[in-house]
Design an enzyme around this catalytic site. Structure first.
Site, PDB file in Angstrom:
ATOM      1  CB  SER A 103      39.408  32.944  32.452  1.00 56.77           C
ATOM      2  OG  SER A 103      40.359  32.471  33.360  1.00 56.77           O
ATOM      3  CG  ASP A 243      40.373  30.221  36.938  1.00 51.25           C
ATOM      4  OD1 ASP A 243      40.397  28.973  36.859  1.00 51.25           O
ATOM      5  OD2 ASP A 243      40.793  30.955  36.026  1.00 51.25           O
ATOM      6  CG  ASP A 245      39.090  28.885  32.601  1.00 49.29           C
ATOM      7  OD1 ASP A 245      39.623  29.285  33.655  1.00 49.29           O
ATOM      8  OD2 ASP A 245      39.670  28.916  31.497  1.00 49.29           O
ATOM      9  CG  ASP A 247      42.940  28.728  33.176  1.00 44.66           C
ATOM     10  OD1 ASP A 247      42.449  29.304  34.159  1.00 44.66           O
ATOM     11  OD2 ASP A 247      43.166  29.307  32.087  1.00 44.66           O
TER      12      ASP A 247
END
Length: 455
Positions: A103, A243, A245, A247
């Site tokens: 992430s 961010d 990734d 999400d």
């Protein structure tokens, strides 16, 4: 009762690359164990996607080998946003989706998490079954003729792009909007600019040159400074930052001011109310600004609070039958559009509101007034125990009394560090700062076995 877990946390398995358990040999065993459990359900197909970390290629190969050894076929997506992997798990009718990502963390971290066939997080029972197999010994390979095969899905990004475009009304046209997009050198670097451009926006892109090591470095939702500057320089209408990734999302107005997840949630909720599309309560967390709760009340909506973490927001949404929830950090879940937090889809809902109302971002968020909030991290070794100390509970009661109905106090142990987070929120910034400082001193002193006098 849930079993004690050795590997799976609240968001899969995560750590520093090269340190247990984030090693190639463990990830191979994880793929095999997951494959054995999933194959037992009758569907022998999984999808595997990743963000742009260099180590992701190594772990992708390890997972593929593990699944193959268990007789499970792998559909390889390549670099994709986490929510895209959840979506493709459903539409490709896979038994599970596997995400290789850490992430918003630096490149030297990585992790593995799973989605079930419905695009939601894999259920606890399945994760526990995988853990049991991991502890049973070395992998036992199926016969050669039963080995799983790997197939590259070359149009994966295109499928997700079309899905995102379909999340807004068909007549929505972003022509005339200049949008600066910061992809954090991460997983949205292909899809986000393409979606916005295909919907007609004039797109300026930064943070879209991943080299495997620069994910989240000075770019993205946690580092919006460059985005703020670029929005002003480019005379843009709005900025969007994801961010690593994809999400999470935060946005920036035309003046270079950051709008966090609470503000975006308010804008989306307001648009839903105008269209009569809100169902159930809106879900936030313990850290959601009190200003959002007040603003939602004015819209006739209730804010439900839950623990910090998007998984808890999702759980509560499903419990209360809601469709909209999120965190201040920018995890926003629109369950009437998808099954998990999706930064790009959330941004599109806000852009749709801008187009349909003809109002800029700063005006759309003006109906929500942020309450001053102060967060102090106090070093303590046993946070939960310190919270229960009489001196601390009495101090919290006194602070709450002084704040009355116009403020909140929250003491929350860190899940990863020996810290107790002291949060005070209220209408008066001076009072908030005084109480936060006093509570922090009280906690620190009480943790050493002493106490302080009330202010």
């Amino acid at each position: 009762m849930a079993e004690e877990r050795s590997y799976f946390g609240t968001d899969g398995i995560r750590g520093r690359v090269g340190e247990a358990p984030i090693t190639p040999d463990f990830v191979l065993r994880l793929g095999w164990a997951a494959g054995r459990v999933l194959a037992g359900e009758g569907q022998r197909k999984v999808v595997i996607g990743k963000d742009t970390r260099l180590s992701g290629y190594m772990f992708e190969s390890a997972l593929e080998a593990g699944f193959a050894a268990a007789g499970v076929h792998s559909l390889m997506l390549g670099p994709m946003p986490t929510p895209a992997i959840a979506y493709l798990t459903r539409t490709l009718h896979a038994r599970a989706g596997v995400v290789i990502s850490a992430s918003h963390n630096p490149h030297h971290d990585n992790g593995i998490k799973f989605f079930g066939p419905d695009g939601y997080k894999l259920d606890d029972a399945t994760e526990e079954a995988i853990e049991r197999l991991l502890q049973d010994g070395p992998p036992q390979m199926v016969r050669c003729e039963e080995l799983g095969r790997a197939t590259r899905i070359n149009d994966a990004v295109g499928r997700y792009i079309e899905f995102c475009k379909g999340s807004v009304q068909r007549q929505i046209d972003l022509r005339g909007l200049r949008v600066v997009v910061d992809c954090a050198h991460g997983a949205t670097y292909q899809a986000a600019p393409a979606v916005l451009a295909e919907l007609g926006a004039d797109v300026v892109v930064i943070g879209n040159e991943p080299d495997g090591l620069n994910i989240n470095v000075d770019h993205g939702s946690q580092h919006p400074e460059r985005l703020c500057q670029r929005v002003v320089e480019a005379s843009a209408d709005v900025g969007v930052a994801f961010d690593g990734d994809g999400d999470r999302v935060i946005m920036v107005d035309r003046y270079g001011r950051v709008i966090d997840g609470d503000g975006l949630l308010y804008i989306i909720a307001t648009a839903r109310v105008a269209r009569g599309q809100v169902r159930g309560a809106v879900v936030g967390t313990q850290m959601t600004n009190l200003g959002l709760e007040v603003a939602l009340q004015e819209l006739g909506l209730v804010l439900e609070r839950t623990r910090v973490g998007d998984r808890y927001v999702l759980e509560r949404l499903l419990q209360v039958g809601g469709t909209l929830g999120g965190e201040s950090s920018g995890h926003i879940i629109c369950l009437d559009r998808t099954t998990t937090g999706d930064g790009l889809i959330s941004a599109l809902q806000v852009l749709e509101a801008m187009v349909t109302t003809g109002r800029p971002l700063d005006e759309l968020v003006a109906g929500m007034h942020y309450y001053p909030q102060r967060l102090v991290n106090v070093p303590v070794s046993r946070g939960p125990d310190v919270i229960r100390l009489p001196a601390v509970t009495e101090a919290v009661e006194e602070a709450e009394h002084q704040l009355g109905d116009h403020g909140r106090v929250l003491l929350r142990p860190s899940g990863t560090e020996p810290l107790l987070r002291v949060m005070v929120e209220g209408a008066d910034e001076g009072q908030v700062n005084r109480l936060a400082d006093w509570l922090a001193v009280t906690v620190e002193t009480a943790a050493r076995g002493a106490a302080t006098d009330p202010i």
